[in-house]
Design an enzyme around this catalytic site. Structure first.
Site, mmCIF file in Angstrom:
data_model
loop_
_atom_site.group_PDB
_atom_site.id
_atom_site.type_symbol
_atom_site.label_atom_id
_atom_site.label_comp_id
_atom_site.label_asym_id
_atom_site.label_seq_id
_atom_site.Cartn_x
_atom_site.Cartn_y
_atom_site.Cartn_z
ATOM 1 N N TYR A 92 45.541 39.911 38.528
ATOM 2 C CA TYR A 92 44.157 39.836 39.013
ATOM 3 C C TYR A 92 43.878 38.389 39.359
ATOM 4 O O TYR A 92 44.198 37.480 38.571
ATOM 5 C CB TYR A 92 43.190 40.323 37.925
ATOM 6 C CG TYR A 92 41.726 40.161 38.242
ATOM 7 C CD1 TYR A 92 40.946 39.242 37.544
ATOM 8 C CD2 TYR A 92 41.105 40.921 39.228
ATOM 9 C CE1 TYR A 92 39.589 39.095 37.814
ATOM 10 C CE2 TYR A 92 39.748 40.777 39.502
ATOM 11 C CZ TYR A 92 38.996 39.863 38.794
ATOM 12 O OH TYR A 92 37.657 39.708 39.074
ATOM 13 N N LYS A 145 38.134 28.398 34.357
ATOM 14 C CA LYS A 145 37.970 28.605 32.904
ATOM 15 C C LYS A 145 37.974 27.304 32.109
ATOM 16 O O LYS A 145 37.011 26.553 32.098
ATOM 17 C CB LYS A 145 39.032 29.599 32.409
ATOM 18 C CG LYS A 145 38.883 31.003 33.053
ATOM 19 C CD LYS A 145 39.924 31.975 32.553
ATOM 20 C CE LYS A 145 39.929 33.264 33.351
ATOM 21 N NZ LYS A 145 38.917 34.230 32.921
ATOM 22 N N ASP A 205 48.632 31.122 40.220
ATOM 23 C CA ASP A 205 47.242 31.302 39.784
ATOM 24 C C ASP A 205 47.186 30.994 38.285
ATOM 25 O O ASP A 205 47.480 31.853 37.454
ATOM 26 C CB ASP A 205 46.770 32.728 40.082
ATOM 27 C CG ASP A 205 45.340 32.933 39.601
ATOM 28 O OD1 ASP A 205 44.788 34.024 39.841
ATOM 29 O OD2 ASP A 205 44.778 32.022 38.955
HETATM 30 P P1 KE4 Z 1 36.552 33.999 37.939
HETATM 31 O O1 KE4 Z 1 36.093 34.234 39.362
HETATM 32 O O2 KE4 Z 1 36.208 35.180 37.021
HETATM 33 O O3 KE4 Z 1 36.131 32.655 37.375
HETATM 34 O O4 KE4 Z 1 38.172 33.905 37.951
HETATM 35 C C1 KE4 Z 1 38.897 34.969 38.524
HETATM 36 C C2 KE4 Z 1 40.295 34.965 37.959
HETATM 37 C C3 KE4 Z 1 41.324 34.457 38.732
HETATM 38 N N1 KE4 Z 1 42.598 34.421 38.276
HETATM 39 C C4 KE4 Z 1 42.908 34.873 37.030
HETATM 40 C C5 KE4 Z 1 44.322 34.826 36.567
HETATM 41 C C6 KE4 Z 1 41.886 35.400 36.200
HETATM 42 O O5 KE4 Z 1 42.209 35.868 34.963
HETATM 43 C C7 KE4 Z 1 40.555 35.450 36.662
HETATM 44 C C8 KE4 Z 1 39.424 36.030 35.830
HETATM 45 N N2 KE4 Z 1 39.818 36.633 34.593
HETATM 46 C C9 KE4 Z 1 38.949 37.685 34.094
HETATM 47 C C10 KE4 Z 1 39.460 38.161 32.731
HETATM 48 N N3 KE4 Z 1 40.745 38.757 32.808
HETATM 49 C C11 KE4 Z 1 37.523 37.244 34.016
HETATM 50 C C12 KE4 Z 1 36.618 38.153 33.249
HETATM 51 C C13 KE4 Z 1 35.514 38.662 34.094
HETATM 52 O O6 KE4 Z 1 35.770 38.930 35.277
HETATM 53 O O7 KE4 Z 1 34.404 38.794 33.552
#
Ligand code: KE4
Length: 429
Positions: free
Chosen positions: A144, A267, A239
């Site tokens: 993801y 993060k 990523d």
């Molecule tokens: P954000 O747009 O949520 O800041 O980041 C997206 C993203 C991109 N790449 C990786 C590897 C990620 O894990 C994420 C976001 N992770 C999720 C949890 N697995 C965020 C939780 C949520 O969407 O509320």
């Protein structure tokens, strides 16, 4: 356990916001029941609005590696906020955060700060396509990368939990240039490049997957990704939104000795404030507007509060280097959970890198989305709620990694293991 205030607040939330949440990952869709409404966090603990305290293994899905309300981070935000929250102009704090990122990750020669991991991956892909003049991007089932239209194809994380491999609203045209392959499958990568190598702009992958639960790459897979992109003139994008500053100060790339062309971050680099970043080779990054022609912009990119929290977090990680302790805590938890699951006769496997890990209710090692999808998610849901009732707050999906912070103690880990032992005994029945 009565959670009356949580219930009342969440009831109103559902009238105001879709599903009562601002992100589906926190909606408890995979475990049933209602989310806990959280009032505060401190160190390794969260307190919900009904006054119950939990050992927190979500850590806001990764950012809170130092623990909640770390005094150095909160003091930095307090000092910055009194000088104003956003100017829409360059500030020295952006230099300081960029310096820390460039100094920490050798493959990042230049970096652009944005507001989320999604923005970081969306921009990195646009840059890869602009730099190479090619269209196809390869991603992997169960990985993801945020809610980027062209990557919401066989996504992991919430999309997988909600079993919505292709989100409504993503057009055929948008997803046409995305190739979805199997993670940890070098042969599949080889075949894709053999047939379409000249059209492939980039590969994007999680160098340790968190979004189908924790899945570790094989050396052959990462080497194939690096060699094939080099051979065919495509870019390799790591990523590291989740793994950056998590599995090592210099990220997963430093553990596996692979130098990607671009890296995305988020993060931890914002210490819990909204942030993302993408960076890499200067000859590529210099194509980003206004240095180059690849458009990308953002009102709050590099804003003073996110930079203040990120600087405080990265300086603390650099100077205190909690990684050996995080490794010990992670090993203690992994060994303990595996031991208790085995004792209860529950089919399971555990995957871990440092302080991110997953207990899979699956007898076999999880190496890709097909194996992850064979997990017993019903049993996971019972495990999740059994631990909540004992004051332990695990990620609310089998397809998420848990995170340990530098504020966790051996006592927290031991409480978690003894609570799991009780829950496993019930599960066996
Ligand atoms: P954000 O747009 O949520 O800041 O980041 C997206 C993203 C991109 N790449 C990786 C590897 C990620 O894990 C994420 C976001 N992770 C999720 C949890 N697995 C965020 C939780 C949520 O969407 O509320």
């Amino acid at each position: 356990m009565q959670r009356q205030r949580s219930h009342a607040i969440f009831a109103r939330a559902q009238e105001l916001m879709p599903g009562g949440v601002n992100s589906p990952a926190r909606a408890f869709g995979a475990v049933g029941g209602e989310p806990l409404v959280i009032a505060s966090g401190e160190g390794a603990y969260l307190v919900d609005v009904d006054g119950s305290r939990y050992i927190d293994y979500i850590g806001s899905w990764g950012p809170m590696i130092l623990g909640h309300a770390h005094p150095v981070v909160t003091r930095a935000i307090h000092e910055a906020v009194d000088r104003g929250t956003s100017f829409g102009a360059p500030t020295e704090a952006e230099n300081e955060l960029a310096e820390l990122i460039v100094a920490a990750v050798p493959s990042i020669e230049k970096v652009r700060l944005v507001n989320s991991g999604t923005e970081a991956t969306m921009s990195a892909i646009r840059l890869a396509r602009g730099f190479t003049g090619r269209e196809i991007v390869i991603k992997f089932a169960g990985n993801y990368h945020g809610h980027v239209d062209s990557l919401l194809v066989a996504a992991g994380s919430a999309a997988a939990t909600l079993s919505v491999p292709n989100s409504p609203g993503v057009t055929v045209g948008t997803s046409r240039d995305t190739l979805v392959l199997r993670y940890n499958d070098p042969a599949g990568l080889e075949a894709a490049f053999a047939s379409q190598g000249s059209r492939i702009a980039a590969i994007i992958l999680e160098p340790v997957v968190g979004n189908m639960g924790c899945v570790v790459p094989t050396p052959e897979f990462l080497q194939a990704a690096r060699q094939l992109t080099e051979k065919h003139g495509a870019l390799l994008i790591f990523d590291e939104v989740m793994t950056g500053f998590r599995v090592a100060y210099a990220g997963a790339q430093s553990l596996f000795g692979i130098r990607p062309d671009l890296t995305t971050l988020g993060k931890i680099v914002g210490g819990g404030m909204p942030i993302g970043a993408y960076g890499g080779r200067a000859d590529i990054m210099n194509n980003v507007l206004p240095a180059g022609k690849v458009f990308q912009a953002g009102t709050l990119s590099g804003n003073p509060l996110a930079c203040a929290a990120g600087i405080a977090t990265l300086q603390t990680l650099r100077d205190e280097s909690p990684y050996a302790r995080l490794e010990d805590l992670g090993a203690r938890l992994a060994v303990g959970l595996a031991r208790e699951a085995a004792a209860a006769g529950l089919p399971h496997s555990v995957a871990r890198v440092g302080s991110m890990m997953t207990l899979f209710f699956n007898p076999d090692p999880v190496t890709d989305w097909d194996s992850a999808a064979r997990c017993d998610t019903q049993r996971f849901a019972k495990y999740f709620w059994g631990l909540v009732d004992r004051g332990v707050y695990m990620p609310c999906s089998q397809f998420e990694a848990l995170f340990i912070s530098a504020a966790h103690t051996n006592a927290d880990i031991d409480w978690t293991i003894s609570s799991a032992r009780e829950v496993f005994t019930q599960l066996k029945a």
